[in-house]
Design a protein around this motif. Structure first.
Motif, PDB file in Angstrom:
ATOM      1  N   PHE A   1      -9.532  10.984  -0.312  1.00 18.14           N
ATOM      2  CA  PHE A   1      -9.180  10.234   1.187  1.00 18.14           C
ATOM      3  C   PHE A   1      -8.859  11.471   1.960  1.00 18.14           C
ATOM      4  O   PHE A   1      -8.175  12.314   1.868  1.00 18.14           O
ATOM      5  CB  PHE A   1      -7.957   9.504   0.907  1.00 18.14           C
ATOM      6  CG  PHE A   1      -7.743   8.160   1.728  1.00 18.14           C
ATOM      7  CD1 PHE A   1      -8.214   7.197   1.635  1.00 18.14           C
ATOM      8  CD2 PHE A   1      -7.193   8.714   3.181  1.00 18.14           C
ATOM      9  CE1 PHE A   1      -8.046   6.114   2.483  1.00 18.14           C
ATOM     10  CE2 PHE A   1      -7.096   7.711   4.040  1.00 18.14           C
ATOM     11  CZ  PHE A   1      -7.450   6.268   3.685  1.00 18.14           C
TER      12      PHE A   1
ATOM     13  N   HIS B   1       1.097   8.609  -1.806  1.00 16.49           N
ATOM     14  CA  HIS B   1       0.163   9.821  -2.483  1.00 16.49           C
ATOM     15  C   HIS B   1      -0.640  10.549  -1.398  1.00 16.49           C
ATOM     16  O   HIS B   1      -0.743  11.728  -1.619  1.00 16.49           O
ATOM     17  CB  HIS B   1      -0.738   9.078  -3.558  1.00 16.49           C
ATOM     18  CG  HIS B   1      -1.624  10.104  -4.190  1.00 16.49           C
ATOM     19  ND1 HIS B   1      -1.212  10.926  -5.169  1.00 16.49           N
ATOM     20  CD2 HIS B   1      -2.988   9.998  -4.041  1.00 16.49           C
ATOM     21  CE1 HIS B   1      -2.123  11.390  -5.631  1.00 16.49           C
ATOM     22  NE2 HIS B   1      -3.571  10.994  -4.993  1.00 16.49           N
ATOM     23  N   ILE B   2      -1.235   9.899  -0.520  1.00 15.99           N
ATOM     24  CA  ILE B   2      -2.249  10.441   0.477  1.00 15.99           C
ATOM     25  C   ILE B   2      -1.326  11.225   1.293  1.00 15.99           C
ATOM     26  O   ILE B   2      -1.755  12.539   1.653  1.00 15.99           O
ATOM     27  CB  ILE B   2      -2.742   9.359   1.208  1.00 15.99           C
ATOM     28  CG1 ILE B   2      -3.895   8.512   0.578  1.00 15.99           C
ATOM     29  CG2 ILE B   2      -3.304   9.954   2.488  1.00 15.99           C
ATOM     30  CD1 ILE B   2      -4.392   7.423   1.491  1.00 15.99           C
TER      31      ILE B   2
ATOM     32  N   PHE C   1      -8.521   0.653   3.346  1.00 20.70           N
ATOM     33  CA  PHE C   1      -8.209  -0.189   2.094  1.00 20.70           C
ATOM     34  C   PHE C   1      -8.803  -1.595   2.182  1.00 20.70           C
ATOM     35  O   PHE C   1      -9.443  -1.959   1.371  1.00 20.70           O
ATOM     36  CB  PHE C   1      -6.821  -0.466   1.927  1.00 20.70           C
ATOM     37  CG  PHE C   1      -6.355   0.983   1.649  1.00 20.70           C
ATOM     38  CD1 PHE C   1      -6.651   1.914   1.121  1.00 20.70           C
ATOM     39  CD2 PHE C   1      -4.743   1.181   1.601  1.00 20.70           C
ATOM     40  CE1 PHE C   1      -6.293   3.306   0.428  1.00 20.70           C
ATOM     41  CE2 PHE C   1      -4.078   2.564   1.263  1.00 20.70           C
ATOM     42  CZ  PHE C   1      -4.991   3.268   0.880  1.00 20.70           C
TER      43      PHE C   1
ATOM     44  N   GLU D   1      -4.946   1.295   6.263  1.00 23.07           N
ATOM     45  CA  GLU D   1      -5.130  -0.099   5.931  1.00 23.07           C
ATOM     46  C   GLU D   1      -6.463  -0.565   6.309  1.00 23.07           C
ATOM     47  O   GLU D   1      -6.815  -1.361   5.482  1.00 23.07           O
ATOM     48  CB  GLU D   1      -3.722  -0.810   6.747  1.00 23.07           C
ATOM     49  CG  GLU D   1      -3.617  -2.169   6.035  1.00 23.07           C
ATOM     50  CD  GLU D   1      -4.279  -3.472   6.459  1.00 23.07           C
ATOM     51  OE1 GLU D   1      -4.579  -4.366   5.856  1.00 23.07           O
ATOM     52  OE2 GLU D   1      -5.216  -3.188   7.563  1.00 23.07           O
TER      53      GLU D   1
ATOM     54  N   PRO E   1       2.601   2.973  -2.223  1.00 21.83           N
ATOM     55  CA  PRO E   1       2.298   4.015  -3.177  1.00 21.83           C
ATOM     56  C   PRO E   1       1.143   5.001  -2.847  1.00 21.83           C
ATOM     57  O   PRO E   1       1.262   6.171  -3.144  1.00 21.83           O
ATOM     58  CB  PRO E   1       2.202   3.389  -4.478  1.00 21.83           C
ATOM     59  CG  PRO E   1       2.944   2.001  -4.365  1.00 21.83           C
ATOM     60  CD  PRO E   1       2.744   1.698  -2.891  1.00 21.83           C
ATOM     61  N   ASP E   2       0.148   4.180  -2.497  1.00 21.55           N
ATOM     62  CA  ASP E   2      -1.484   4.856  -2.113  1.00 21.55           C
ATOM     63  C   ASP E   2      -0.977   5.868  -0.953  1.00 21.55           C
ATOM     64  O   ASP E   2      -1.473   6.854  -0.653  1.00 21.55           O
ATOM     65  CB  ASP E   2      -2.290   3.921  -1.891  1.00 21.55           C
ATOM     66  CG  ASP E   2      -2.787   3.086  -3.231  1.00 21.55           C
ATOM     67  OD1 ASP E   2      -2.891   3.852  -4.319  1.00 21.55           O
ATOM     68  OD2 ASP E   2      -3.093   1.985  -3.169  1.00 21.55           O
ATOM     69  N   VAL E   3      -0.255   5.277   0.216  1.00 22.13           N
ATOM     70  CA  VAL E   3       0.005   5.979   1.338  1.00 22.13           C
ATOM     71  C   VAL E   3       0.755   7.320   1.085  1.00 22.13           C
ATOM     72  O   VAL E   3       0.582   8.186   1.487  1.00 22.13           O
ATOM     73  CB  VAL E   3       0.659   5.073   2.498  1.00 22.13           C
ATOM     74  CG1 VAL E   3       0.973   6.117   3.610  1.00 22.13           C
ATOM     75  CG2 VAL E   3      -0.324   4.038   2.680  1.00 22.13           C
TER      76      VAL E   3
ATOM     77  N   ILE F   1       0.736  -1.127  -0.025  1.00 23.69           N
ATOM     78  CA  ILE F   1       0.021   0.015   0.121  1.00 23.69           C
ATOM     79  C   ILE F   1       0.860   1.327   0.090  1.00 23.69           C
ATOM     80  O   ILE F   1       0.332   2.469   0.152  1.00 23.69           O
ATOM     81  CB  ILE F   1      -0.913  -0.063   1.208  1.00 23.69           C
ATOM     82  CG1 ILE F   1      -0.102   0.069   2.462  1.00 23.69           C
ATOM     83  CG2 ILE F   1      -1.890  -1.060   1.322  1.00 23.69           C
ATOM     84  CD1 ILE F   1      -1.184   0.182   3.833  1.00 23.69           C
TER      85      ILE F   1
ATOM     86  N   THR G   1      -9.136  -3.802  -0.980  1.00 23.23           N
ATOM     87  CA  THR G   1      -7.695  -3.765  -1.622  1.00 23.23           C
ATOM     88  C   THR G   1      -6.787  -4.561  -0.463  1.00 23.23           C
ATOM     89  O   THR G   1      -6.119  -4.121   0.459  1.00 23.23           O
ATOM     90  CB  THR G   1      -7.382  -2.218  -1.681  1.00 23.23           C
ATOM     91  OG1 THR G   1      -8.149  -1.630  -2.325  1.00 23.23           O
ATOM     92  CG2 THR G   1      -5.799  -2.549  -2.268  1.00 23.23           C
TER      93      THR G   1
ATOM     94  N   ARG H   1     -13.463   8.398   3.041  1.00 25.19           N
ATOM     95  CA  ARG H   1     -13.209   9.147   1.882  1.00 25.19           C
ATOM     96  C   ARG H   1     -14.862  10.173   1.705  1.00 25.19           C
ATOM     97  O   ARG H   1     -15.718   9.684   2.315  1.00 25.19           O
ATOM     98  CB  ARG H   1     -13.333   8.175   0.772  1.00 25.19           C
ATOM     99  CG  ARG H   1     -12.125   7.108   0.589  1.00 25.19           C
ATOM    100  CD  ARG H   1     -12.364   6.392  -0.670  1.00 25.19           C
ATOM    101  NE  ARG H   1     -10.911   5.669  -1.021  1.00 25.19           N
ATOM    102  CZ  ARG H   1      -9.852   6.109  -1.443  1.00 25.19           C
ATOM    103  NH1 ARG H   1      -9.785   7.347  -1.914  1.00 25.19           N
ATOM    104  NH2 ARG H   1      -8.990   5.295  -1.671  1.00 25.19           N
TER     105      ARG H   1
END
Length: 850
Positions: free
Chosen positions: A120, A29-30, A73, A70, A25-27, A23, A78, A114
């Motif tokens: 997010f 980005h957030i 997600f 997490e 990359p998503d974290v 996770i 996810t 969200r």
């Protein structure tokens, strides 16, 4: 340096690292987005904590934020970790016990969600996923963290407590920290002084209290809201309360027992009460001795605290109630198990009650009178609901000896290894054969009943399947009645489904009859479909159509060839027969009729008369269950001009001891292979006679059908007169059935106007489904406005109605107006005379009711 690892799961750290890489990359980005949009110092510090933990630094706020991200997600599908507990193990392994405790305390401060637009959002100090957090703390990682802290060396625990002092900034954090380290009673006192309203917060309070005085300020019982109930975590909650408060928690547990209606919810409280070594706890249990799930636990308490049991059970055992008798039985067996207590000064009336229970018991058999399987080997440990002391005595053949408790326990152990199609071991089959069949059936049902009413009852299990090996005809009736009575919301709905499998495996006529009854009368569609599937499987195994199989589902019930039975009361006997509706008729020995079968009297044989009376009750119950269905089936056979092979007609109807009571009250037609017909009735001696009351013989080839009055034509009055002379009443209208026909104009039409505009009652319109009519698709508002009946050669009859049948709840159908009657693929004149007559008769019957 990290502290020594104190967790038994060395792979937790690696699993968390792997998940964080998934996770990351998503974290990132957030975090990057929040870095650009953060305004206040608090927001900036929060984002920095997340970044810091991602770079490997021990920041508890950042660690907690990753848990929340997490978890979000996971909710979005996810991936996921194996369980929330992995976080606590990984934190301890990575950064030590104190860090893990601090991170756990921070989780409740963080919200991850969200927006409606899909953005997010992370917030610190504004938590809004209350129940998700409560599950994480009480049933997941928080509970794991508390256990790790409790098992830690003293110096590590002390350090964790010291560092947790800086993580009590909000009321919610104070609750979590006190839950994790309940030894800080000053912190617990602060939490108890708070006003908490949510059930999960109250449960945290119950897990941290450490004295009876602290309990006073709490709710009268532990909060456990039904919609968040987790029976897996409930025993842990109760055990925690008991460990923290001690024996003084007993009244609280008792109140919780009284509050709960679900057996599974009551069980942890009862189990805890049964462990408390005080008179108060024992008395609270005996106060509830009338409950089926309490009595076995009282017996367990008696074994645990034998002297206390004599004191506490004595006041219960002196009356005539069911509970008093059960207490006397328990006291009797308790004195047998603890002979050193036999000189206890029991009140005279209690001694008398104990002796009375002894006098009603059949004497136990000696070891040399028992099969080897019941005398050798260790006595198995039984669950409380299976304790022999609360089961009926199991009698041996001859009914003058009974199984001792240890032999009964061994038999239960043998039955625990059975299934519907897995028979007991040979040694235990021998043991079952040595028992009296009636006693075995009653005992087996009681065993099933106790299990069904216990917290251990599941969807299936050996206490259900053992009925296949201990039961008799009455057991199959009880199983059928049990399945029919279960509603959609019943907790035993799935259990009833598996009860049908036991009936199918039995394969007896009575069992198949019960499946047939469930198929037509069960309260849920699922059970009906299951019963139909099982019956269909049996029919296919035997190579029969549904109608042919239905003919073979009618048991003979042990009736003699004349279609009756004689009941022996000893000095007097009674003859049982049946009328045209298969209602039992009772006659004295001299042939005079009686209104009913008398109850056994003082002059009757004490064994024969009660047995005969019970047999009659079972016979009446069984025949009543199937009579209506089979009479309707025979009427449908006439309307549909069903044909039997001659040999099947003779075997399944003429010579069947029950069905012949229907068959002999009808007019029949034999058709040879070349089309020649003979019309006849069945005389009382089972010979066949014609319209002139002369004996006839039909060939063994050809077919036989129930004659529709359409085919009797001008002979109909003569047949009616003959039946009247013999005072033969018919099971359904045949000779007196109205014969209908279309007018010349209607015969050439595809629409029938004479019934349009008529009103039809709800019961009549829904009753068409019994005749094979099918409701059409849903229209506006889910209403069904059409019913159709498929006929041979691609023809279809159709009815259009208004306001229609609500598909979601047909039981709320209103009276209907008939808008159209039509035929598709033909004209009404293309219908044969019987089909036309029955169709018109149906329309007349429905429209003339209102």
């Amino acid at each position: 340096m990290p502290e020594p690892e104190v967790v038994p799961d060395p792979g937790a750290r690696e699993r968390v690292r792997k998940r964080l890489e998934e996770i990351r990359p998503d974290v990132e980005h957030i975090v990057d987005k929040f870095t650009r949009t953060a305004r206040s110092d608090a927001e900036v510090a929060f984002v920095r904590s997340i970044s810091s933990y991602l770079r490997g630094r021990p920041d508890p706020v950042g660690a907690a934020a990753l848990v929340r991200i997490e978890s979000r997600f996971v909710l979005e599908g996810t991936g996921r970790l194996s369980s929330p507990e992995v976080w606590s193990d990984a934190w301890v392994a990575e950064h030590g016990l104190a860090f893990a405790a601090r991170a756990c305390a921070e989780v409740g401060q963080i919200s991850a969600r969200r927006t409606a637009g899909g953005d997010f959002v992370l917030e610190y100090g504004q938590y809004d996923a209350y129940y998700e957090w409560g599950h994480w703390v009480l049933s997941g990682a928080g509970r794991r963290m508390r256990a790790l802290l409790a098992a830690a060396p003293e110096e590590h625990y002390t350090r964790a407590v010291r560092e947790l002092a800086d993580h009590r900034s909000s009321p919610l954090q104070q609750l979590v920290v006190s839950y994790l380290v309940p030894t800080r009673q000053d912190w617990v006192a602060e939490c108890l002084a708070q006003h908490v309203s949510m059930a999960l917060e109250k449960r945290l309070l119950w897990c941290m209290v450490g004295s009876e005085e602290q309990v006073v300020g709490l709710d009268p019982y532990p909060p456990y809201e039904p919609w968040v109930r987790d029976f897996g975590s409930l025993p842990g909650l109760v055990a925690t309360m008991l460990d923290g408060v001690g024996p003084g928690i007993a009244p609280v547990l008792a109140k919780a027992v009284d509050r709960e209606s679900e057996i599974k919810a009551r069980k942890p409280y009862l189990d805890a009460l049964a462990l408390i070594p005080t008179d108060e706890a024992f008395e609270l249990m005996t106060d509830r001795f009338d409950r089926d799930d309490v009595r076995p636990l009282v017996a367990a308490m008696a074994n645990r605290f034998p002297k206390r049991a004599l004191r506490m059970l004595t006041p219960l055992a002196g009356g005539d109630s069911k509970q008093a008798r059960a207490a006397a039985v328990l006291l009797r067996e308790h004195l047998r198990a603890w002979p050193e207590l036999d000189d206890w000064d029991l009140p005279a009336h209690v001694r008398t009650a104990i002796e009375a229970t002894e006098n009603t018991r059949v004497e136990d058999s000696t070891p040399d009178e028992l099969p080897k399987a019941l005398t050798s080997g260790s006595v198995p440990s039984l669950p409380p609901w299976a304790m022999p002391v609360f089961l009926p005595q199991l009698l041996l053949s001859g009914r003058d000896r009974a199984l001792p408790f240890d032999a009964t326990a061994r038999l239960i152990g043998g039955l625990a290894r059975t299934g519907p199609r897995r028979a007991p071991a040979a040694a235990f089959r021998t043991a079952l054969d040595a028992c009296d069949p009636g006693s075995l059936a009653e005992w087996g049902w009681a065993l099933f009943d106790h299990w069904r009413d216990s917290a251990e009852a599941g969807d299936n299990g050996w206490p259900l399947s053992q009925l296949r090996w201990t039961g008799d005809a009455e057991t199959t009736r009880r199983l059928g009645a049990f399945a029919r009575g279960v509603s959609y919301y019943d907790r035993h709905r799935k259990l009833a489904n598996n009860a049908l499998a036991v009936l199918a495996s039995t394969g007896s006529d009575v069992a198949l009859m019960q499946l047939s009854t469930v198929m037509s009368k069960a309260k849920t569609k699922g059970l009906k479909k299951r019963a139909a599937k099982l019956l269909d499987d049996v029919a296919k195994e035997r190579g029969l159509t549904a109608e042919e199989f239905a003919d073979r589902l009618v048991p003979d019930f042990g009736l003699d060839p004349d279609g009756g039975t004689t009941l022996d009361y000893g000095p007097r006997r009674f003859r049982i027969g049946f009328d045209e509706q298969l209602r039992p008729l009772v006659f004295n020995e001299d042939g005079t009729s009686r209104k009913s079968l008398p109850k056994p009297g003082a002059k009757d044989d004490p064994e024969l008369a009660p047995a005969a009376h019970r047999a009659f009750a079972g016979l009446r119950k069984d025949v009543r269950a199937l009579a209506g269905d089979h009479i309707r089936r025979m009427e449908a056979a006439m309307a549909n001009e069903r044909r039997w092979k001659t040999e099947d007609f003779l075997e399944l109807l003429v010579h069947h001891p029950l069905m012949w009571h229907i068959a002999r009250r009808l007019v029949w037609t034999h058709t040879t292979d070349d089309g020649a017909t003979t019309t006849f009735r069945i005389a009382e001696d089972r010979t066949l006679s014609d319209l002139d009351d002369e004996a006839v013989t039909i060939p063994t080839s050809g077919t036989v059908s129930i004659t529709h009055p359409v085919h009797l034509d001008r002979n109909l009055p003569t047949w009616s007169e003959l039946f009247a002379d013999y005072e033969i009443l018919q099971p359904f209208p045949q000779l007196g059935r109205p014969v209908e026909a279309f007018t010349d104009a209607e015969r050439n039409a595809t629409k029938l106007d004479r019934f349009v505009g008529s009103k039809i009652p709800p019961g009549q319109i829904l009753g068409l489904e019994r005749q094979g009519w099918i409701r059409g698709g849903r229209g506006d508002g889910g209403m069904q406005h059409e019913l159709t009946l498929s006929l041979p050669e691609g023809r279809t009859l159709a009815l259009e109605i208004t306001p229609g049948i609500p598909a979601w709840n047909p039981g709320h159908t209103e009276p209907q107006e008939l808008l159209a009657v039509q035929i598709e693929g033909a004209t009404f004149g293309d219908l044969d005379a019987v089909t036309a007559s029955e169709f018109l008769l149906t329309l007349h019957t429905m429209t003339e009711t209102l």
